[in-house]
Write a protein that holds these residues in place. Sequence first.
Motif, PDB file in Angstrom:
ATOM      1  N   GLU A 128       0.811  -1.219   0.000  1.00  0.00           N
ATOM      2  CA  GLU A 128       0.000   0.000   0.000  1.00  0.00           C
ATOM      3  C   GLU A 128       0.844   1.268   0.000  1.00  0.00           C
ATOM      4  O   GLU A 128       0.357   2.342  -0.312  1.00  0.00           O
ATOM      5  CB  GLU A 128      -0.934  -0.015   1.215  1.00  0.00           C
ATOM      6  N   ASP A 129       2.114   1.134   0.390  1.00  0.00           N
ATOM      7  CA  ASP A 129       2.978   2.322   0.452  1.00  0.00           C
ATOM      8  C   ASP A 129       3.266   2.823  -0.969  1.00  0.00           C
ATOM      9  O   ASP A 129       3.857   2.099  -1.775  1.00  0.00           O
ATOM     10  CB  ASP A 129       4.298   1.930   1.157  1.00  0.00           C
ATOM     11  N   PRO A 130       2.847   4.060  -1.273  1.00  0.00           N
ATOM     12  CA  PRO A 130       3.046   4.559  -2.643  1.00  0.00           C
ATOM     13  C   PRO A 130       4.524   4.689  -3.031  1.00  0.00           C
ATOM     14  O   PRO A 130       4.858   4.620  -4.226  1.00  0.00           O
ATOM     15  CB  PRO A 130       2.363   5.927  -2.638  1.00  0.00           C
ATOM     16  N   ALA A 131       5.400   4.837  -2.028  1.00  0.00           N
ATOM     17  CA  ALA A 131       6.833   4.984  -2.341  1.00  0.00           C
ATOM     18  C   ALA A 131       7.466   3.658  -2.739  1.00  0.00           C
ATOM     19  O   ALA A 131       8.581   3.625  -3.262  1.00  0.00           O
ATOM     20  CB  ALA A 131       7.559   5.564  -1.126  1.00  0.00           C
ATOM     21  N   TRP A 132       6.742   2.558  -2.465  1.00  0.00           N
ATOM     22  CA  TRP A 132       7.288   1.232  -2.770  1.00  0.00           C
ATOM     23  C   TRP A 132       7.535   1.055  -4.270  1.00  0.00           C
ATOM     24  O   TRP A 132       8.521   0.419  -4.681  1.00  0.00           O
ATOM     25  CB  TRP A 132       6.349   0.139  -2.254  1.00  0.00           C
ATOM     26  N   ALA A 133       6.669   1.629  -5.069  1.00  0.00           N
ATOM     27  CA  ALA A 133       6.781   1.468  -6.525  1.00  0.00           C
ATOM     28  C   ALA A 133       8.137   1.972  -7.034  1.00  0.00           C
ATOM     29  O   ALA A 133       8.710   1.393  -7.967  1.00  0.00           O
ATOM     30  CB  ALA A 133       5.647   2.215  -7.208  1.00  0.00           C
ATOM     31  N   GLU A 134       8.632   2.999  -6.392  1.00  0.00           N
ATOM     32  CA  GLU A 134       9.938   3.530  -6.817  1.00  0.00           C
ATOM     33  C   GLU A 134      11.088   2.769  -6.157  1.00  0.00           C
ATOM     34  O   GLU A 134      12.107   2.491  -6.775  1.00  0.00           O
ATOM     35  CB  GLU A 134      10.040   5.007  -6.433  1.00  0.00           C
TER      36      GLU A 134
END
Lengths: 162, 169
Positions: free
Chosen positions: A20-26
């Motif tokens: 769910e952490d949006p920063a994970w995608a990067e």
Amino acid sequence: MECPRFLTARVQAAFGESPEDPAWAEHGPDCYHCASEIGEMKELRHLYESAPRRTLNRRSKARVVAALRSASRGRRLRAAAVAAVIFLGATLALPRTRPDAAPRPAAIPAAAVIDKSVTEIRDRVAKLETDMEPAKPYVDAALDDLARRIRLLAWDTENENM
Amino acid sequence: MKDLIQGLKAGDSRAFERLVEEFGDRVHRYVARLAGLDGAEDLTQEVFLRVYRSIGSFEPSGGLAPWIFTIATHLSVDHIRRRIARPMAPTPSNRSGDPVEARELRETLVEAVARLPEEQRRVFYLREEAGLSFREIAEVLRCPPGTALWRMHAAMTRLRKALKAHMEK
């Protein structure tokens, strides 16, 4: 511990859920540590899944379904029995409840009690009349009228009750 | 799922079959792991009976699976208290032709899972035996999803250490 912020994201990734952490995608795709830990967790899961898995056999499942059916039948029977009891109770109670429900007539004193009271009033008025002589005829007439009306009322009510 | 719930409330026989077909194996595996293999079938039946009897109080806002496994968890805990049972003994491998090392490693892992602290063990079994998502696990354990994930991470760390120690022997 490396990348502590993404600890839960790594677990989600290892278990096939979208972090769910949006920063994970990067962060995720480029981090060696995270990728390494996810790989280890996946290996561990794979090893656990390779252990023999117990299942309920057909007979056991049928036994559970039979128990559920039996519970359902029991519930229906109980509901029917309760409905029958309520219906019977209501039916038997109806004739008794009607008279109880009707409003009761106001209690009227017996004729003898009224006579006695009128006599007492008459005595007291007579005593008063001696003190106020000119008003005597009027008081007499009013008192007689009152006594007559009360007697009529008592007579009517007693006959109605009979 | 809605029609399954309605069927259960109406006492529909097909709904019972569907319920057991859909959740039977998962509930059985979960209670067997949590409360021990001894009596696991009876406990599984008890879970389904409790589900049927309580279906009237089920609130559709939550998922059916978390609700069922909440009941399974409570009954398993009661079962453990009543019988002072231990978590299920490691399942001996019955796969012929399995390399000995792989079998030993698997048994070590199953034993290590059974030795996890209770909160971590529940999360692990709810995920791996019951097949719930972390959100559903959080619903069962009444904790935030992040807590369920954290417990799983802690469990995984312990299990990796246990396997590493076994391999270094």
